[in-house]
Design a protein around this motif. Structure first.
Motif, PDB file in Angstrom:
ATOM      1  N   THR A   1       1.036  -0.997   0.471  1.00 52.14           N
ATOM      2  CA  THR A   1      -0.297   0.033  -0.715  1.00 52.14           C
ATOM      3  C   THR A   1       0.938   1.615  -0.189  1.00 52.14           C
ATOM      4  N   VAL A   2       0.355   2.572  -0.464  1.00 54.94           N
ATOM      5  CA  VAL A   2       1.122   3.740  -0.688  1.00 54.94           C
ATOM      6  C   VAL A   2       1.130   4.606   1.174  1.00 54.94           C
ATOM      7  N   LEU A   3       2.467   4.766   1.427  1.00 55.24           N
ATOM      8  CA  LEU A   3       2.562   5.014   2.858  1.00 55.24           C
ATOM      9  C   LEU A   3       3.768   6.136   2.276  1.00 55.24           C
ATOM     10  N   TYR A   4       2.996   7.805   3.524  1.00 61.66           N
ATOM     11  CA  TYR A   4       4.003   8.555   3.767  1.00 61.66           C
ATOM     12  C   TYR A   4       4.664   8.912   4.936  1.00 61.66           C
ATOM     13  N   ASN A   5       5.762   9.490   4.533  1.00 70.56           N
ATOM     14  CA  ASN A   5       6.045  10.526   5.633  1.00 70.56           C
ATOM     15  C   ASN A   5       5.610  11.663   5.733  1.00 70.56           C
ATOM     16  N   ARG A   6       4.666  11.896   6.300  1.00 73.36           N
ATOM     17  CA  ARG A   6       3.947  13.325   6.707  1.00 73.36           C
ATOM     18  C   ARG A   6       5.174  14.681   7.127  1.00 73.36           C
TER      19      ARG A   6
ATOM     20  N   ARG B   1       7.034  12.547   1.774  1.00 75.10           N
ATOM     21  CA  ARG B   1       7.502  11.584   0.594  1.00 75.10           C
ATOM     22  C   ARG B   1       6.937  10.288   0.432  1.00 75.10           C
ATOM     23  N   GLN B   2       6.458   9.702  -0.420  1.00 75.34           N
ATOM     24  CA  GLN B   2       6.266   8.345  -0.107  1.00 75.34           C
ATOM     25  C   GLN B   2       7.757   7.431   0.360  1.00 75.34           C
ATOM     26  N   VAL B   3       7.280   6.495   0.963  1.00 80.11           N
ATOM     27  CA  VAL B   3       7.759   5.229   1.831  1.00 80.11           C
ATOM     28  C   VAL B   3       7.338   4.396   0.991  1.00 80.11           C
ATOM     29  N   GLY B   4       8.693   3.872  -0.004  1.00 76.15           N
ATOM     30  CA  GLY B   4       9.210   2.599  -0.772  1.00 76.15           C
ATOM     31  C   GLY B   4       8.578   1.343   0.012  1.00 76.15           C
TER      32      GLY B   4
END
Length: 550
Positions: A495-500, A504-507
């Motif tokens: 799933t898509v996860l962001y570092n708020r 940036r998106q966390v891969g």
């Protein structure tokens, strides 16, 4: 487990840190690296018990594969029984009383083909544990080398602990006499040091030995060697006063030779060739002559006489960047002087292997780990260890690396046909190194990195054993009681996860797991395979499934 594990408690006279490291922290569970998910232990009746995992759903009970012939309880100063799997069909075994067994096991991990038979057994002196063993063929002869570890009383040591550590390197060969094949000891050599080695392993060819230790080891000479040496005063003089000194950079080598007072420029002859050097004074035999460790650009090499009446020779390396462990092959009359800046260069050359991001949080000005601000649990107990390679023929050190603050963490067999790997702390990470004894230019290869493991393990004050999967998919450590920590490598997210904070998106995410064992018995053994962890307590063997099979 029906009968409990044959744990041997430390005796009253085994009170030093070295006794605790060698015997008190001994791993009673033995992993057979030739056959995945195959472990062994010794029970209180002296039986070698095997557990081989074939199906996850149907775990068989441990089965007896061999019984030690002697009554172990009769020996007062015995150590724990130990074993090492030298090849797919050979095992070295110690009963803890000082007797070594060489076992032909058949193909292990299968009750139909596994049958343990004694091929050789001999009393080898005071009790020992087996540190490592290898099976190899030399001159068409089946041979086996085994490394025995002892902590022995040292009558001469009045200021230290009163003990020293010995590693005995025993070579056994199959000898044919009148058509009968039997194994015999053909060589015994002893190294002595003042600390239990973190890592000690024989090269797969049987030609050398690698040791990681806090204090240095050296080969002990036999009485005949000492007498021969004392008869020759020249050798004693050479040891006191080196014939020449040499230094090196990435590009060149500088040799300094002290000259007698009456020597002039015309008396000196220096001959350079791509692979050799020859230095003569007047009409005397050559002062220095022989094959250089590596090729030089002989047309660019020069020599001058300094005001201090010394000859200075400059050699230009053909292969820039390579470090020479010796100047003239086999010549021990010189002394290498390392420039302090080179020590820091070697340390810096390792830095690119650690975390690329020194400061993952840009809002903080300071990096996360500052040497001047170490947490209490992060301080090393030791000043630093060294990695040495010994040559089996000359018994001399051929390579030495000062590990400095690169703390030793654990060793693991990734490929049983290679030497065991060792894991070192580099900054906050843990790096896995594979020794290649047959590749002088690439003797130690960096094969895997466990991000932040160096930092995380430092906070586990009760840790007893560390390990990692042979495929590097996870690292794990256990405490003395109950708890096991598993650190997976980063894996892509579904799933898509962001570092708020950073937007940036966390891969990828690396997961940490904790398992708590339902037992109050101390953990005695710990082994990791690609799919599971084996944890041994006094009365129970736990299996923890970490990865599902392919």
């Amino acid at each position: 487990l029906p009968p409990a594990v044959a744990e041997v408690q430390l005796h009253d006279d085994q009170y030093t840190l070295d006794h605790m490291r060698a015997f008190g922290m001994y791993n009673y569970l033995h992993l057979d690296s030739w056959y995945q998910d195959n472990v062994y232990y010794v029970d209180q009746f002296g039986r070698i018990m095997n557990l081989s995992v074939t199906l996850d759903t149907a775990l068989q009970k441990p089965r007896e594969v061999f019984r030690l012939p002697s009554d172990l309880t009769a020996c007062d100063n015995r150590l724990c029984a130990s074993m090492h799997f030298s090849s797919p069909t050979q095992v070295t075994l110690s009963d803890g009383t000082g007797r070594l067994y060489l076992i032909k096991s058949g193909k292990r991990g299968n009750s139909a083909s596994e049958k343990w038979e004694i091929m050789f057994n001999e009393e080898l002196g005071s009790p020992f544990i087996i540190a490592h063993s290898v099976s190899f063929v030399k001159s068409d002869t089946n041979s086996l080398a085994v490394l025995l570890l002892r902590v022995e009383k040292d009558e001469l040591d009045t200021k230290g602990s009163g003990f020293h550590v010995t590693l005995e390197w025993v070579t056994i060969a199959e000898i044919s006499k009148e058509g009968v094949h039997k194994y015999e000891i053909i060589k015994r050599r002893v190294l002595q040091g003042k600390s239990v080695p973190h890592y000690a392993a024989i090269e797969q060819s049987g030609d050398g030995l690698m040791i990681v230790s806090h204090k240095p080891f050296k080969f002990m000479e036999s009485e005949s060697d000492k007498l021969e040496e004392n008869d020759d005063p020249k050798i004693l003089n050479e040891k006191k006063d080196p014939l020449y000194y040499w230094q090196q950079t990435e590009d060149d080598v500088t040799i300094t030779v002290h000259l007698p007072q009456d020597i002039t420029k015309d008396d000196i002859k220096v001959h350079f060739s791509p692979d050799n050097i020859c230095v003569t004074l007047r009409d005397q035999p050559p002062l220095m002559e022989g094959k250089l460790y590596s090729s030089v650009d002989h047309e660019s090499c020069t020599w001058i006489i300094r005001e201090s009446k010394s000859l200075e020779i400059s050699l230009i390396k053909k292969n820039e960047g390579s470090r020479w462990p010796e100047l003239i092959v086999g010549d021990t009359r010189g002394e290498f002087i390392m420039d302090p800046s080179q020590c820091s260069e070697i340390a810096e050359s390792l830095m690119h292997l650690t975390s690329e991001v020194m400061n993952p949080n840009p809002e903080k000005e300071k990096p996360p780990c500052n040497a001047q601000e170490l947490e209490e649990c992060d301080a090393f107990l030791e000043d630093g260890a060294s990695l040495c390679r010994f040559d089996g023929d000359t018994l001399k050190v051929t390579h030495i690396i000062n590990l400095g603050s690169n703390q030793y963490l654990f060793s693991v067999v990734v490929n049983p046909r290679e030497m065991p790997c060792f894991c070192l702390r580099h900054d906050v990470d843990a790096l896995l190194w594979q020794p290649h004894s047959d590749q002088p230019e690439n003797m130690w290869e960096h094969i895997a990195t466990f991000n932040a493991l160096g930092y995380v393990q430092a906070s586990k004050q009760d840790k007893k054993f560390m390990a990692c999967a042979p495929d590097y998919s996870y690292a794990a450590l256990c405490e003395c009681l109950r708890r096991v920590f598993i650190y997976r490598q980063p894996t892509p997210l579904a799933t898509v996860l962001y570092n708020r904070k950073e937007g940036r998106q966390v891969g990828q995410v690396a997961k940490q797991l904790v398992a708590t064992l339902e037992s109050n018995d101390p953990i005695l053994g710990f082994q990791a395979t690609n799919e599971r962890l084996f944890v041994l307590t006094t009365k129970t063997l736990f299996l923890i499934k970490v990865n599902s099979g392919n």
